[in-house]
Design an enzyme around this catalytic site. Structure first.
Site, PDB file in Angstrom:
ATOM      1  N   ALA A 250      -6.248   8.680  10.544  1.00  0.00           N
ATOM      2  CA  ALA A 250      -7.615   8.141  10.638  1.00  0.00           C
ATOM      3  C   ALA A 250      -8.473   8.790  11.724  1.00  0.00           C
ATOM      4  O   ALA A 250      -9.586   8.325  11.977  1.00  0.00           O
ATOM      5  CB  ALA A 250      -7.628   6.619  10.804  1.00  0.00           C
ATOM      6  N   ASP A 253     -11.443  10.021   9.898  1.00  0.00           N
ATOM      7  CA  ASP A 253     -12.289   8.880   9.494  1.00  0.00           C
ATOM      8  C   ASP A 253     -13.086   8.363  10.688  1.00  0.00           C
ATOM      9  O   ASP A 253     -14.250   7.974  10.555  1.00  0.00           O
ATOM     10  CB  ASP A 253     -11.427   7.745   8.940  1.00  0.00           C
ATOM     11  CG  ASP A 253     -10.644   8.166   7.707  1.00  0.00           C
ATOM     12  OD1 ASP A 253     -11.128   9.051   6.980  1.00  0.00           O
ATOM     13  OD2 ASP A 253      -9.544   7.627   7.488  1.00  0.00           O
TER      14      ASP A 253
HETATM   15  O1  RIB Z   1      -7.417   9.050   6.568  1.00  0.00           O
HETATM   16  C1  RIB Z   1      -6.365   8.158   6.747  1.00  0.00           C
HETATM   17  C2  RIB Z   1      -6.186   7.323   5.536  1.00  0.00           C
HETATM   18  O2  RIB Z   1      -5.794   8.143   4.462  1.00  0.00           O
HETATM   19  C3  RIB Z   1      -5.098   6.284   5.644  1.00  0.00           C
HETATM   20  O3  RIB Z   1      -5.540   5.068   6.198  1.00  0.00           O
HETATM   21  C4  RIB Z   1      -4.602   6.164   4.226  1.00  0.00           C
HETATM   22  O4  RIB Z   1      -4.932   4.965   3.613  1.00  0.00           O
HETATM   23  C5  RIB Z   1      -5.196   7.351   3.480  1.00  0.00           C
HETATM   24  O5  RIB Z   1      -6.193   6.960   2.659  1.00  0.00           O
END
Ligand code: RIB
Length: 305
Positions: A250, A253
């Protein structure tokens, strides 16, 4: 009133094991720990944007199972608007994750309910998109949905971010002109451009090719090497803050959510990139997806070692 970020994408329950190293084909390893952790690239980006100061709405689907309740509940607990998170008659998305002693991971995802996020569902929640300042998509929901969401967001005049993750192939050619900021990591930039990306120089070449395809600006995240920003006129390298990595899950993200929150709040691109980088650096010092994402005060308190 904080600026509005809308995230269109996946919610997954992460089934996380830690092991000394990643297993080879046909091999059984003895793991050290197991945890279920809320994740999914879309949901992680929504949590990051919310913890880092934005007002956030999520558009996605969960299953009619216990994981679905937990995944939705985790977003509600972050004050994320979930009116557009639908419960469908399927299992929730899951991600099987192994993290090794070098804090590297390997992930297999099963889409489950994320596959029910169709273009029709996006249209049903058009009012949510209309209320956005910045809209973020990724690639863990059907391609037709991503293409539709990008084009509708562009037609509404929103700032559009695509994090092309996971990517193993070029994007449809007609997506590029709908994207303001394309944010791949090294391997995604390589898959999209068809070029090797393993250094700043090769990242510049790949970014130039992606901009030639029609996208506005490209930010290639390069892990410990930082990020490369390209806008068609120039390249800028942003070195990464140095931290001790525990788990990189993550991190991308967190960068995307932090960048979007800062941009929506009126920061410059350079400020938003540095802000996203600090947030991502903090996330790798903690285990798990959503539990690892820092708050605004964590980022403000960060001092480079
Ligand atoms: O980018 C990380 C995410 O990738 C994780 O939380 C997992 O769910 C995948 O989607």
């Amino acid at each position: 009133m904080p600026a509005k970020v809308v995230v269109i994408g996946s919610l997954n329950m992460d089934l996380v094991t830690r092991a000394p190293r990643l297993p080879r084909g046909g091999e059984t390893l003895i793991g050290k720990s197991f945890a279920t952790v809320c994740g999914g690239k879309g949901a992680n980006q929504a949590v990051a944007a919310a913890r880092l100061g934005a007002q956030v709405s999520m558009v996605g689907c969960v299953g009619s199972d216990a994981y679905g309740e937990q995944l939705r509940g985790a977003l509600v607990a972050e004050q994320i608007d979930c009116q557009a998170v639908s419960v469908v008659d399927d299992s929730s998305g899951v991600a099987l994750i192994v993290v090794d002693d070098n804090s590297q991971n390997a992930i297999v995802i099963v889409a489950g309910a994320n596959g029910a996020l169709t273009p029709e569902v996006i249209d049903r929640f058009d009012a949510v998109l209309q209320a956005a300042d910045v809209i973020i998509c990724q690639l863990e929901v059907p391609d037709a949905t991503v293409g539709h969401a990008l084009k509708r967001s562009r037609a509404l005049g929103k700032t559009v971010i695509l994090n092309p993750a996971p990517a193993s192939r070029p994007l449809p050619a007609d997506w590029y002109t709908a994207i303001d900021y394309l944010i791949p990591n090294e391997s995604e930039a390589s898959a999209l451009s068809g070029l090797p990306v393993d250094s700043l120089g090769t990242a510049e070449t790949a970014a130039a090719r992606l901009i030639a395809l029609g996208t506005g600006k490209v930010i290639i995240t390069l892990g410990a090497q930082g990020s490369l920003f390209a806008n068609g006129a120039a390249f800028e390298h942003f070195p990464a803050p140095k931290v001790e990595a525990v788990d990189t899950t993550a991190a991308g993200d967190t960068f995307v959510g932090g960048f979007a929150a800062a941009l929506a709040a009126g920061k410059s691109e350079a400020e938003a990139i540095r802000f996203g980088q600090v947030a991502a650096a903090l996330s790798v010092t903690r285990a798990g997806a959503q539990p690892s994402i820092p708050t605004l005060s964590d980022v403000q308190a960060f001092k480079a070692p």
